[in-house]
Design a protein around this motif. Structure first.
Motif, PDB file in Angstrom:
ATOM      1  N   ILE A  44       0.874  -1.157   0.000  1.00 55.98           N
ATOM      2  CA  ILE A  44       0.000   0.000   0.000  1.00 55.98           C
ATOM      3  C   ILE A  44       0.917   1.214   0.000  1.00 55.98           C
ATOM      4  CG2 ILE A  44      -1.799   1.292   1.200  1.00 55.98           C
ATOM      5  CD1 ILE A  44      -2.816  -1.408   0.273  1.00 55.98           C
ATOM      6  N   LEU A  45       0.764   2.061  -1.021  1.00 56.98           N
ATOM      7  CA  LEU A  45       1.608   3.242  -1.169  1.00 56.98           C
ATOM      8  C   LEU A  45       0.750   4.494  -1.257  1.00 56.98           C
ATOM      9  CD1 LEU A  45       4.088   2.016  -3.950  1.00 56.98           C
ATOM     10  CD2 LEU A  45       4.511   2.098  -1.502  1.00 56.98           C
ATOM     11  N   TYR A  46       1.310   5.588  -0.781  1.00 61.35           N
ATOM     12  CA  TYR A  46       0.739   6.907  -1.010  1.00 61.35           C
ATOM     13  C   TYR A  46       1.519   7.503  -2.165  1.00 61.35           C
ATOM     14  CZ  TYR A  46      -0.629  11.758  -0.374  1.00 61.35           C
ATOM     15  OH  TYR A  46      -1.115  13.025  -0.572  1.00 61.35           O
ATOM     16  N   LYS A  47       0.809   7.828  -3.250  1.00 64.05           N
ATOM     17  CA  LYS A  47       1.474   8.373  -4.428  1.00 64.05           C
ATOM     18  C   LYS A  47       0.662   9.548  -4.951  1.00 64.05           C
ATOM     19  CE  LYS A  47       1.554   4.563  -6.910  1.00 64.05           C
ATOM     20  NZ  LYS A  47       1.947   3.615  -7.947  1.00 64.05           N
ATOM     21  N   THR A  48       1.363  10.613  -5.314  1.00 69.06           N
ATOM     22  CA  THR A  48       0.668  11.784  -5.850  1.00 69.06           C
ATOM     23  C   THR A  48       0.352  11.634  -7.325  1.00 69.06           C
ATOM     24  OG1 THR A  48       2.784  12.895  -6.183  1.00 69.06           O
ATOM     25  CG2 THR A  48       1.606  13.361  -4.124  1.00 69.06           C
ATOM     26  N   GLU A  49       0.991  10.672  -7.996  1.00 70.41           N
ATOM     27  CA  GLU A  49       0.738  10.437  -9.412  1.00 70.41           C
ATOM     28  C   GLU A  49       0.468   8.961  -9.653  1.00 70.41           C
ATOM     29  OE1 GLU A  49       3.841  11.846 -11.960  1.00 70.41           O
ATOM     30  OE2 GLU A  49       4.105  13.661 -10.779  1.00 70.41           O
ATOM     31  N   LYS A  50      -0.529   8.701 -10.469  1.00 73.55           N
ATOM     32  CA  LYS A  50      -0.818   7.324 -10.866  1.00 73.55           C
ATOM     33  C   LYS A  50       0.367   6.797 -11.667  1.00 73.55           C
ATOM     34  CE  LYS A  50      -4.134   4.500 -13.219  1.00 73.55           C
ATOM     35  NZ  LYS A  50      -5.330   4.361 -13.965  1.00 73.55           N
ATOM     36  N   CYS A  51       0.694   5.538 -11.489  1.00 72.73           N
ATOM     37  CA  CYS A  51       1.778   4.861 -12.202  1.00 72.73           C
ATOM     38  C   CYS A  51       3.161   5.385 -11.844  1.00 72.73           C
ATOM     39  CB  CYS A  51       1.591   4.925 -13.719  1.00 72.73           C
ATOM     40  SG  CYS A  51       0.128   4.049 -14.278  1.00 72.73           S
ATOM     41  N   ALA A  52       3.284   6.130 -10.768  1.00 78.85           N
ATOM     42  CA  ALA A  52       4.604   6.586 -10.338  1.00 78.85           C
ATOM     43  C   ALA A  52       5.399   5.390  -9.839  1.00 78.85           C
ATOM     44  CB  ALA A  52       4.479   7.629  -9.235  1.00 78.85           C
ATOM     45  N   ASN A  53       6.689   5.402 -10.074  1.00 76.04           N
ATOM     46  CA  ASN A  53       7.537   4.280  -9.663  1.00 76.04           C
ATOM     47  C   ASN A  53       7.801   4.258  -8.161  1.00 76.04           C
ATOM     48  OD1 ASN A  53       7.785   3.346 -12.267  1.00 76.04           O
ATOM     49  ND2 ASN A  53       9.567   4.602 -12.688  1.00 76.04           N
ATOM     50  N   THR A  54       7.617   5.383  -7.496  1.00 78.50           N
ATOM     51  CA  THR A  54       7.889   5.455  -6.072  1.00 78.50           C
ATOM     52  C   THR A  54       6.718   6.106  -5.349  1.00 78.50           C
ATOM     53  OG1 THR A  54       8.961   7.608  -6.280  1.00 78.50           O
ATOM     54  CG2 THR A  54      10.376   5.653  -6.410  1.00 78.50           C
ATOM     55  N   GLY A  55       6.712   5.926  -4.050  1.00 81.73           N
ATOM     56  CA  GLY A  55       5.696   6.536  -3.207  1.00 81.73           C
ATOM     57  C   GLY A  55       6.064   6.298  -1.763  1.00 81.73           C
ATOM     58  N   SER A  56       5.273   6.839  -0.866  1.00 85.37           N
ATOM     59  CA  SER A  56       5.494   6.621   0.570  1.00 85.37           C
ATOM     60  C   SER A  56       4.806   5.326   0.969  1.00 85.37           C
ATOM     61  CB  SER A  56       4.924   7.777   1.377  1.00 85.37           C
ATOM     62  OG  SER A  56       5.586   8.970   1.058  1.00 85.37           O
ATOM     63  N   GLU A  57       5.570   4.426   1.544  1.00 87.69           N
ATOM     64  CA  GLU A  57       5.027   3.126   1.929  1.00 87.69           C
ATOM     65  C   GLU A  57       4.150   3.273   3.165  1.00 87.69           C
ATOM     66  OE1 GLU A  57       7.187  -0.885   1.471  1.00 87.69           O
ATOM     67  OE2 GLU A  57       7.577  -0.219   3.518  1.00 87.69           O
ATOM     68  N   ILE A  58       2.923   2.791   3.055  1.00 86.28           N
ATOM     69  CA  ILE A  58       1.982   2.784   4.177  1.00 86.28           C
ATOM     70  C   ILE A  58       1.944   1.388   4.794  1.00 86.28           C
ATOM     71  CG2 ILE A  58      -0.392   3.232   4.907  1.00 86.28           C
ATOM     72  CD1 ILE A  58       1.116   5.741   3.829  1.00 86.28           C
ATOM     73  N   VAL A  59       1.812   0.374   3.951  1.00 90.41           N
ATOM     74  CA  VAL A  59       1.851  -1.026   4.390  1.00 90.41           C
ATOM     75  C   VAL A  59       2.926  -1.728   3.567  1.00 90.41           C
ATOM     76  CG1 VAL A  59       0.589  -3.202   4.560  1.00 90.41           C
ATOM     77  CG2 VAL A  59      -0.596  -1.047   5.018  1.00 90.41           C
ATOM     78  N   PRO A  60       3.931  -2.291   4.248  1.00 88.60           N
ATOM     79  CA  PRO A  60       5.012  -2.967   3.517  1.00 88.60           C
ATOM     80  C   PRO A  60       4.528  -4.273   2.898  1.00 88.60           C
ATOM     81  CG  PRO A  60       5.320  -3.219   5.867  1.00 88.60           C
ATOM     82  CD  PRO A  60       4.135  -2.323   5.690  1.00 88.60           C
ATOM     83  N   MET A  61       5.384  -4.832   2.050  1.00 88.00           N
ATOM     84  CA  MET A  61       4.993  -6.072   1.388  1.00 88.00           C
ATOM     85  C   MET A  61       4.924  -7.194   2.382  1.00 88.00           C
ATOM     86  SD  MET A  61       8.163  -7.220  -0.922  1.00 88.00           S
ATOM     87  CE  MET A  61       9.229  -8.462  -0.303  1.00 88.00           C
ATOM     88  N   THR A  62       4.165  -8.180   2.156  1.00 87.03           N
ATOM     89  CA  THR A  62       3.287  -8.266   1.024  1.00 87.03           C
ATOM     90  C   THR A  62       1.852  -8.283   1.507  1.00 87.03           C
ATOM     91  OG1 THR A  62       2.936  -9.407  -1.076  1.00 87.03           O
ATOM     92  CG2 THR A  62       3.326 -10.784   0.786  1.00 87.03           C
ATOM     93  N   VAL A  63       1.006  -7.555   0.809  1.00 90.33           N
ATOM     94  CA  VAL A  63      -0.410  -7.511   1.145  1.00 90.33           C
ATOM     95  C   VAL A  63      -1.032  -8.821   0.679  1.00 90.33           C
ATOM     96  CG1 VAL A  63      -2.588  -6.343   0.668  1.00 90.33           C
ATOM     97  CG2 VAL A  63      -0.511  -4.996   1.015  1.00 90.33           C
ATOM     98  N   LEU A  64      -1.668  -9.506   1.614  1.00 89.51           N
ATOM     99  CA  LEU A  64      -2.289 -10.800   1.314  1.00 89.51           C
ATOM    100  C   LEU A  64      -3.802 -10.685   1.166  1.00 89.51           C
ATOM    101  CD1 LEU A  64      -0.303 -12.891   3.946  1.00 89.51           C
ATOM    102  CD2 LEU A  64       0.157 -12.709   1.485  1.00 89.51           C
ATOM    103  N   GLU A  65      -4.407  -9.822   1.987  1.00 91.96           N
ATOM    104  CA  GLU A  65      -5.854  -9.643   1.971  1.00 91.96           C
ATOM    105  C   GLU A  65      -6.155  -8.167   2.170  1.00 91.96           C
ATOM    106  OE1 GLU A  65      -7.883 -12.299   4.698  1.00 91.96           O
ATOM    107  OE2 GLU A  65      -6.453 -13.905   4.293  1.00 91.96           O
ATOM    108  N   ILE A  66      -7.277  -7.716   1.612  1.00 94.99           N
ATOM    109  CA  ILE A  66      -7.619  -6.303   1.693  1.00 94.99           C
ATOM    110  C   ILE A  66      -9.115  -6.113   1.540  1.00 94.99           C
ATOM    111  CG2 ILE A  66      -7.284  -5.915  -0.779  1.00 94.99           C
ATOM    112  CD1 ILE A  66      -6.082  -3.142  -0.010  1.00 94.99           C
ATOM    113  N   SER A  67      -9.611  -5.040   2.076  1.00 92.45           N
ATOM    114  CA  SER A  67     -10.977  -4.590   1.848  1.00 92.45           C
ATOM    115  C   SER A  67     -10.990  -3.091   2.089  1.00 92.45           C
ATOM    116  CB  SER A  67     -11.951  -5.300   2.787  1.00 92.45           C
ATOM    117  OG  SER A  67     -13.288  -4.950   2.464  1.00 92.45           O
ATOM    118  N   ASN A  68     -11.856  -2.396   1.371  1.00 91.72           N
ATOM    119  CA  ASN A  68     -11.919  -0.953   1.571  1.00 91.72           C
ATOM    120  C   ASN A  68     -13.279  -0.392   1.185  1.00 91.72           C
ATOM    121  OD1 ASN A  68     -11.070  -1.284  -1.336  1.00 91.72           O
ATOM    122  ND2 ASN A  68     -11.261   0.937  -1.271  1.00 91.72           N
ATOM    123  N   ASN A  69     -13.550   0.774   1.725  1.00 91.70           N
ATOM    124  CA  ASN A  69     -14.701   1.571   1.310  1.00 91.70           C
ATOM    125  C   ASN A  69     -14.277   3.033   1.409  1.00 91.70           C
ATOM    126  OD1 ASN A  69     -14.958   2.330   4.063  1.00 91.70           O
ATOM    127  ND2 ASN A  69     -16.581   0.847   4.452  1.00 91.70           N
TER     128      ASN A  69
END
Length: 134
Positions: A44-69
């Motif tokens: 899970i990354l915070y990125k100011t641009e879509k498809c950016a190669n870098t961003g601020s890591e919020i959740v490190p690898m590896t995400v196994l399960e997720i849900s959001n609203n």
């Protein structure tokens, strides 16, 4: 012939600008993305641009399960092979204005224990269930 070459180059440029080569992204809201580089490296990354190669890591690898609203993002991360090294995350996803990565990090809670994670979800009336990522 020259017009055709210009058209092909323009089309190629548009395609390259609209694609994320090597990365699959899922926008979760507020510049928060599930970025998938392969079936192991999902973050899970915070990125100011879509498809950016870098961003601020919020959740490190590896995400196994997720849900959001629109209000919350919940995540299970860890090593697929080690059945005991899981972490659980709750990320606030509801802000009055577009937050910075620092604000997102301040409103991210990490749990090493599933029972504490579930209790937090119940206490905060977060009605989401984790879904495995294929």
């Amino acid at each position: 012939m020259k017009t055709r070459l210009i058209f092909i180059n323009l089309t190629l440029l548009i395609v390259l600008n609209s694609c994320c080569f090597g990365t699959k992204e899922n926008h979760l809201g507020n510049n928060i993305y599930l970025s998938e580089y392969d079936n192991v490296d999902r973050r899970i990354l915070y990125k100011t641009e879509k498809c950016a190669n870098t961003g601020s890591e919020i959740v490190p690898m590896t995400v196994l399960e997720i849900s959001n609203n629109s209000e919350w993002i919940i995540v299970k991360s860890g090593n697929k092979r080690a059945e005991s090294d899981f972490k659980y995350w709750v990320i606030k996803n509801n802000y009055d204005q577009l937050p910075s990565s620092e604000i997102i990090k301040k409103h991210t809670t990490e749990f090493n224990d599933y029972d504490l994670f579930r209790a937090f979800l119940i206490e905060n009336k977060i009605n989401l269930e984790l879904n495995k990522i294929d």
